[in-house]
Motif scaffolding. Structure first.
Motif, PDB file in Angstrom:
ATOM      1  N   CYS A 116       0.842  -1.189   0.000  1.00  0.00           N
ATOM      2  CA  CYS A 116       0.000   0.000   0.000  1.00  0.00           C
ATOM      3  C   CYS A 116       0.884   1.249   0.000  1.00  0.00           C
ATOM      4  O   CYS A 116       2.071   1.180   0.303  1.00  0.00           O
ATOM      5  CB  CYS A 116      -0.914   0.022   1.222  1.00  0.00           C
ATOM      6  N   TRP A 136      -5.806   0.633  -1.820  1.00  0.00           N
ATOM      7  CA  TRP A 136      -6.796   0.999  -2.827  1.00  0.00           C
ATOM      8  C   TRP A 136      -8.093   1.498  -2.194  1.00  0.00           C
ATOM      9  O   TRP A 136      -8.720   2.424  -2.703  1.00  0.00           O
ATOM     10  CB  TRP A 136      -7.045  -0.152  -3.792  1.00  0.00           C
ATOM     11  N   GLN A 171       2.132  -0.454 -11.095  1.00  0.00           N
ATOM     12  CA  GLN A 171       1.186  -1.034 -12.040  1.00  0.00           C
ATOM     13  C   GLN A 171       1.688  -2.355 -12.628  1.00  0.00           C
ATOM     14  O   GLN A 171       0.911  -3.301 -12.812  1.00  0.00           O
ATOM     15  CB  GLN A 171       0.891  -0.046 -13.163  1.00  0.00           C
ATOM     16  N   TYR A 174       0.658  -5.214 -10.256  1.00  0.00           N
ATOM     17  CA  TYR A 174      -0.648  -5.181  -9.597  1.00  0.00           C
ATOM     18  C   TYR A 174      -1.764  -5.577 -10.568  1.00  0.00           C
ATOM     19  O   TYR A 174      -2.395  -4.734 -11.186  1.00  0.00           O
ATOM     20  CB  TYR A 174      -0.903  -3.776  -9.039  1.00  0.00           C
ATOM     21  N   LEU A 208      -2.067   2.120  -8.946  1.00  0.00           N
ATOM     22  CA  LEU A 208      -2.451   2.774  -7.697  1.00  0.00           C
ATOM     23  C   LEU A 208      -1.627   4.033  -7.427  1.00  0.00           C
ATOM     24  O   LEU A 208      -2.187   5.061  -7.017  1.00  0.00           O
ATOM     25  CB  LEU A 208      -2.328   1.788  -6.526  1.00  0.00           C
ATOM     26  N   THR A 212      -3.248   7.795  -6.751  1.00  0.00           N
ATOM     27  CA  THR A 212      -2.978   8.521  -5.507  1.00  0.00           C
ATOM     28  C   THR A 212      -2.350   9.875  -5.785  1.00  0.00           C
ATOM     29  O   THR A 212      -2.755  10.898  -5.209  1.00  0.00           O
ATOM     30  CB  THR A 212      -2.047   7.690  -4.607  1.00  0.00           C
TER      31      THR A 212
END
Length: 263
Positions: A116, A136, A171, A174, A208, A212
């Motif tokens: 995360c 996420w 990316q 993930y 992600l 963000t």
């Protein structure tokens, strides 16, 4: 894997705006006393690692800021968008939340991660800092924006806030299924830009960190993404997804921390 002292990664953006008043660091797994699958600087109290070793690792993080273990403030992270404000009365509580803010010198704010996104925030002019854990769910729910608003409530100015997203899953590492993508598109169709098709049918690669970072910039603060992927770098970072793919029974957590230095 066990260096004598932890040496965190720093953000050039946060460092440039710290005015020597605020110190921060994105810590790797190097520099701790844990062993085995937790080898290094595992600070996860929720892991199955030896608690004595975890506390020693956390003490080393606090010492980097010239503070005792008792001044390291963390929360019980639950993948929420909730923020808590910490002041001089802090006594070690770990409320269920995913971000912390303070204007009190000498308190070290820390967030844990193992894929995360850890985000550190600083307004050096007004002496307000923040730290957020953005998985996420938190990113989608507005943890970054909520942290900024909590800082403003303490006297920060939006235009003075800088933020940096630390090491997190990228990316390329993930992959997600179609139901995951639907959650995001139901929230905002423009979020489609953060998904690209993977080699697996009906699956996608999710960016992600880009999501963000965009939300930080849209919130009106200066933002930096270190661009470091936790998944492939087992030497320096713990990774929940890597652990899952390897069939390991548990995983460690690294910490990102920030403090207003005492005069």
């Amino acid at each position: 894997m066990q260096d004598l002292l932890p040496t965190p990664i720093e953000s050039t953006l946060l460092a440039a705006n710290s005015q020597a008043r605020i110190r921060h660091g994105f810590f790797t797994r190097k520099g701790g006393v844990s062993h085995g699958i937790y080898a290094g600087l595992n600070v996860g109290l929720g892991s199955k690692d030896d608690r004595t070793q975890v506390l020693e690792n956390r003490r080393r993080v606090s010492a980097h800021f010239g503070q005792p273990l008792e001044r390291l403030a963390t929360v019980n992270q639950v993948h929420s968008a909730d923020v808590v404000t910490i002041d001089g009365a802090y006594a070690g509580e770990r409320p269920a939340a995913d971000a912390l803010v303070t204007s009190t010198p000498g308190i070290v704010l820390g967030v844990l991660a193992a894929d995360c996104g850890p985000i550190l925030f600083s307004d050096a002019k007004n002496g307000v800092i923040g730290a957020a854990h953005a998985g996420w769910k938190g990113a989608l729910g507005g943890i970054a924006e909520n942290t900024i608003e909590a800082m403003i409530a303490l006297g920060a100015e939006r235009r003075e806030i800088t933020a940096c997203l630390g090491p997190s899953i990228a990316q390329a590492s993930y992959e997600v299924g179609p139901e995951f993508v639907t959650r995001f598109l139901d929230e905002d169709e423009s979020f489609a830009e953060f998904f690209t098709p993977s080699k697996k049918p009906a699956h996608f690669m999710f960016d992600l960190p880009a999501l963000t970072t965009r939300r930080l910039l849209k919130a009106g603060v200066r933002a930096e993404n270190l661009g470091i992927d936790t998944y492939p770098d087992a030497e320096h970072f713990f990774s929940y997804r890597r652990t899952t793919h390897a069939g390991e029974p548990d995983y460690g957590r690294q910490i990102s921390a920030i403090a207003i230095m005492e005069e």
